[in-house]
Design a protein around this motif. Sequence first.
Motif, PDB file in Angstrom:
ATOM      1  N   UNK A 132       0.827  -1.202   0.000  1.00  0.00           N
ATOM      2  CA  UNK A 132       0.000   0.000   0.000  1.00  0.00           C
ATOM      3  C   UNK A 132       0.867   1.261   0.000  1.00  0.00           C
ATOM      4  N   UNK A 133       0.688   2.069  -1.026  1.00  0.00           N
ATOM      5  CA  UNK A 133       1.422   3.332  -1.159  1.00  0.00           C
ATOM      6  C   UNK A 133       0.431   4.389  -1.641  1.00  0.00           C
ATOM      7  N   UNK A 134      -0.251   4.990  -0.694  1.00  0.00           N
ATOM      8  CA  UNK A 134      -1.338   5.889  -1.033  1.00  0.00           C
ATOM      9  C   UNK A 134      -0.852   7.134  -1.766  1.00  0.00           C
ATOM     10  N   UNK A 135       0.428   7.489  -1.634  1.00  0.00           N
ATOM     11  CA  UNK A 135       0.947   8.663  -2.338  1.00  0.00           C
ATOM     12  C   UNK A 135       1.072   8.423  -3.836  1.00  0.00           C
ATOM     13  N   UNK A 136       1.337   7.174  -4.220  1.00  0.00           N
ATOM     14  CA  UNK A 136       1.606   6.866  -5.626  1.00  0.00           C
ATOM     15  C   UNK A 136       0.541   6.005  -6.289  1.00  0.00           C
ATOM     16  N   UNK A 137      -0.390   5.434  -5.525  1.00  0.00           N
ATOM     17  CA  UNK A 137      -1.424   4.566  -6.106  1.00  0.00           C
ATOM     18  C   UNK A 137      -2.261   5.346  -7.111  1.00  0.00           C
ATOM     19  N   UNK A 138      -2.608   4.686  -8.203  1.00  0.00           N
ATOM     20  CA  UNK A 138      -3.272   5.382  -9.317  1.00  0.00           C
ATOM     21  C   UNK A 138      -4.626   4.768  -9.675  1.00  0.00           C
ATOM     22  N   UNK A 139      -5.498   5.626 -10.180  1.00  0.00           N
ATOM     23  CA  UNK A 139      -6.803   5.187 -10.688  1.00  0.00           C
ATOM     24  C   UNK A 139      -6.771   4.987 -12.197  1.00  0.00           C
ATOM     25  N   UNK A 167      -5.818   7.599  -3.779  1.00  0.00           N
ATOM     26  CA  UNK A 167      -6.164   8.903  -3.222  1.00  0.00           C
ATOM     27  C   UNK A 167      -5.674   9.983  -4.193  1.00  0.00           C
ATOM     28  N   UNK A 168      -6.040   9.799  -5.480  1.00  0.00           N
ATOM     29  CA  UNK A 168      -5.496  10.693  -6.514  1.00  0.00           C
ATOM     30  C   UNK A 168      -6.556  11.547  -7.191  1.00  0.00           C
ATOM     31  N   UNK A 169      -7.762  11.641  -6.579  1.00  0.00           N
ATOM     32  CA  UNK A 169      -8.835  12.481  -7.126  1.00  0.00           C
ATOM     33  C   UNK A 169      -9.139  12.163  -8.589  1.00  0.00           C
ATOM     34  N   UNK A 170      -8.958  10.905  -8.971  1.00  0.00           N
ATOM     35  CA  UNK A 170      -9.280  10.494 -10.338  1.00  0.00           C
ATOM     36  C   UNK A 170      -8.276  10.943 -11.373  1.00  0.00           C
ATOM     37  N   UNK A 171      -7.090  11.418 -10.950  1.00  0.00           N
ATOM     38  CA  UNK A 171      -6.090  11.908 -11.909  1.00  0.00           C
ATOM     39  C   UNK A 171      -5.641  10.803 -12.855  1.00  0.00           C
ATOM     40  N   UNK A 172      -5.427   9.601 -12.327  1.00  0.00           N
ATOM     41  CA  UNK A 172      -5.039   8.483 -13.182  1.00  0.00           C
ATOM     42  C   UNK A 172      -6.129   8.120 -14.164  1.00  0.00           C
ATOM     43  N   UNK A 173      -7.370   8.139 -13.704  1.00  0.00           N
ATOM     44  CA  UNK A 173      -8.506   7.869 -14.584  1.00  0.00           C
ATOM     45  C   UNK A 173      -8.542   8.861 -15.740  1.00  0.00           C
ATOM     46  N   UNK A 225     -10.578  18.465   3.393  1.00  0.00           N
ATOM     47  CA  UNK A 225     -10.963  18.929   4.712  1.00  0.00           C
ATOM     48  C   UNK A 225     -10.975  17.804   5.735  1.00  0.00           C
ATOM     49  N   UNK A 226     -11.471  18.126   6.927  1.00  0.00           N
ATOM     50  CA  UNK A 226     -11.483  17.175   8.036  1.00  0.00           C
ATOM     51  C   UNK A 226     -12.262  15.910   7.703  1.00  0.00           C
ATOM     52  N   UNK A 227     -13.321  16.033   6.917  1.00  0.00           N
ATOM     53  CA  UNK A 227     -14.143  14.883   6.539  1.00  0.00           C
ATOM     54  C   UNK A 227     -13.872  14.437   5.099  1.00  0.00           C
ATOM     55  N   UNK A 228     -12.763  14.912   4.540  1.00  0.00           N
ATOM     56  CA  UNK A 228     -12.449  14.605   3.147  1.00  0.00           C
ATOM     57  C   UNK A 228     -11.798  13.255   2.950  1.00  0.00           C
ATOM     58  N   UNK A 229     -11.489  12.964   1.697  1.00  0.00           N
ATOM     59  CA  UNK A 229     -10.960  11.658   1.311  1.00  0.00           C
ATOM     60  C   UNK A 229      -9.667  11.317   2.043  1.00  0.00           C
ATOM     61  N   UNK A 230      -8.752  12.257   2.128  1.00  0.00           N
ATOM     62  CA  UNK A 230      -7.434  11.981   2.714  1.00  0.00           C
ATOM     63  C   UNK A 230      -7.521  11.754   4.213  1.00  0.00           C
ATOM     64  N   UNK A 231      -8.251  12.616   4.918  1.00  0.00           N
ATOM     65  CA  UNK A 231      -8.331  12.521   6.370  1.00  0.00           C
ATOM     66  C   UNK A 231      -9.098  11.293   6.840  1.00  0.00           C
ATOM     67  N   UNK A 232     -10.203  10.987   6.183  1.00  0.00           N
ATOM     68  CA  UNK A 232     -11.070   9.908   6.660  1.00  0.00           C
ATOM     69  C   UNK A 232     -10.588   8.539   6.199  1.00  0.00           C
ATOM     70  N   UNK A 233     -10.214   8.437   4.919  1.00  0.00           N
ATOM     71  CA  UNK A 233      -9.918   7.116   4.365  1.00  0.00           C
ATOM     72  C   UNK A 233      -8.438   6.866   4.086  1.00  0.00           C
ATOM     73  N   UNK A 235      -5.756   6.890   6.125  1.00  0.00           N
ATOM     74  CA  UNK A 235      -5.055   5.998   7.054  1.00  0.00           C
ATOM     75  C   UNK A 235      -5.299   4.517   6.805  1.00  0.00           C
ATOM     76  N   UNK A 236      -6.517   4.135   6.411  1.00  0.00           N
ATOM     77  CA  UNK A 236      -6.772   2.716   6.164  1.00  0.00           C
ATOM     78  C   UNK A 236      -6.108   2.236   4.877  1.00  0.00           C
ATOM     79  N   UNK A 237      -5.613   3.184   4.071  1.00  0.00           N
ATOM     80  CA  UNK A 237      -4.894   2.830   2.852  1.00  0.00           C
ATOM     81  C   UNK A 237      -3.383   2.902   3.045  1.00  0.00           C
ATOM     82  N   UNK A 238      -2.966   3.113   4.281  1.00  0.00           N
ATOM     83  CA  UNK A 238      -1.542   3.123   4.584  1.00  0.00           C
ATOM     84  C   UNK A 238      -0.939   4.493   4.778  1.00  0.00           C
TER      85      UNK A 238
END
Length: 400
Positions: A132-139, A167-173, A225-233, A235-238
């Motif tokens: 798991x590498x959430x910084x580099x994982x791609x869609x 966690x790439x906001x669909x950039x890879x897609x 934000x506090x309830x956004x993709x990065x903050x909420x999900x 950590x479970x992606x590494x």
Amino acid sequence: MRPSVTPQPVRYLYFHPVRVLICPDKFAGTLTASQVAAAVAEGWHETAPRDETVLRPLSDGGPGFVDVLGSALGGRRLPVDTVDPLGRPTRGEVLLVDDAEPTRGGRQNAKITAYVESAQACGLHLLSKAERDVNAATSYGLGLLLAAAVESGAGEVVVGLGGSAVNDAGAGMLAALGAAPVDVSGYALPYGGAPLITATGLAAEPRLRRVRLVAATDVDNPLVGLHGASNVYGPQKGATREDVLRLDAALDHFAGVLEQAFGVPDLRTLPGGGAAGGIGAALLALGGRVVSGIGLVTGLIGLEEQLDAADLVITGEGSFDHQSLRGKVVAGIAHGARDRGLPCVVIAGRNETGYREAAAAGVTETYALIEHFGSEERALAEPARGLREVAARLAGQWSR
């Protein structure tokens, strides 16, 4: 002389079979939704063989989305060569369903709806914990599935979102669709969410041929934000705390790029934008709309009618926790049962939801395989057996 006795008619008691609606989600990492439903039905019939069990496995847009809809709707499954979150080859499929629409002359116009599951290419289950590498994982793989759906001639593409490792906001897609994010020099950015902090635009318009896009999601979180993709999900992606801060800033910056490219305002705060690591926001930027994943699936498979006819509802998922009551399968089913005055039983791998919170959502009883077996190891090793045994016990309590 004996008094005469008038014979009394023999009265027989007839017990109508109980109609049990079994509609679980998957048990992530162990059983598909179909396997869960089958195990529960088997256990129930061990105790109450005359009862009727109706199996309707479900998905809220995450893993199993295409399989559940394919089983219910039929259609044609189109195999697609795609890639996983690390860019490695994998296989996915697009479900194509022809919907005939009547015209004035009595003829039928064929409309093709394509169903795509993001988890087939972006799923967390495709990676080991060490990978798991959430910084580099791609869609990017989702973009390949979406491109195949567009090329199939579909007029509408429904994308199930959930269970992602990205966690790439669909950039890879977008890159797979020909609209790669670029830096100030016009060079395409590396894959992943972290590099998006340097994005200045997109390489070109995405190749979508004016298809209508629908995002079927299990969450209503915004992009940042506090309830956004990065903050909420994240950590479970590494993601570490430093990763979360870096990714939230990168997605916030990239939202501005998407707003300028597509003219969609307030992309950072739109409900559902944070789904699947921000893929929801990219689909919104492309003119898509967000719908409830569980609402979409239950509507397509006719679950409302099955709820109307049921005496008891059994649902469940791998982990019944605070997220379960925010738009996921269990919440949707429990609410539907509550509105009809039906008892609703949840069978989960683990239960982390309080009694009052569950009851307020419409849940009558909750059973956990970890409690049944007495250990997490056995619950993970023998989930089907645990489901059968719990269901057999339930039948003894609820069957007539």
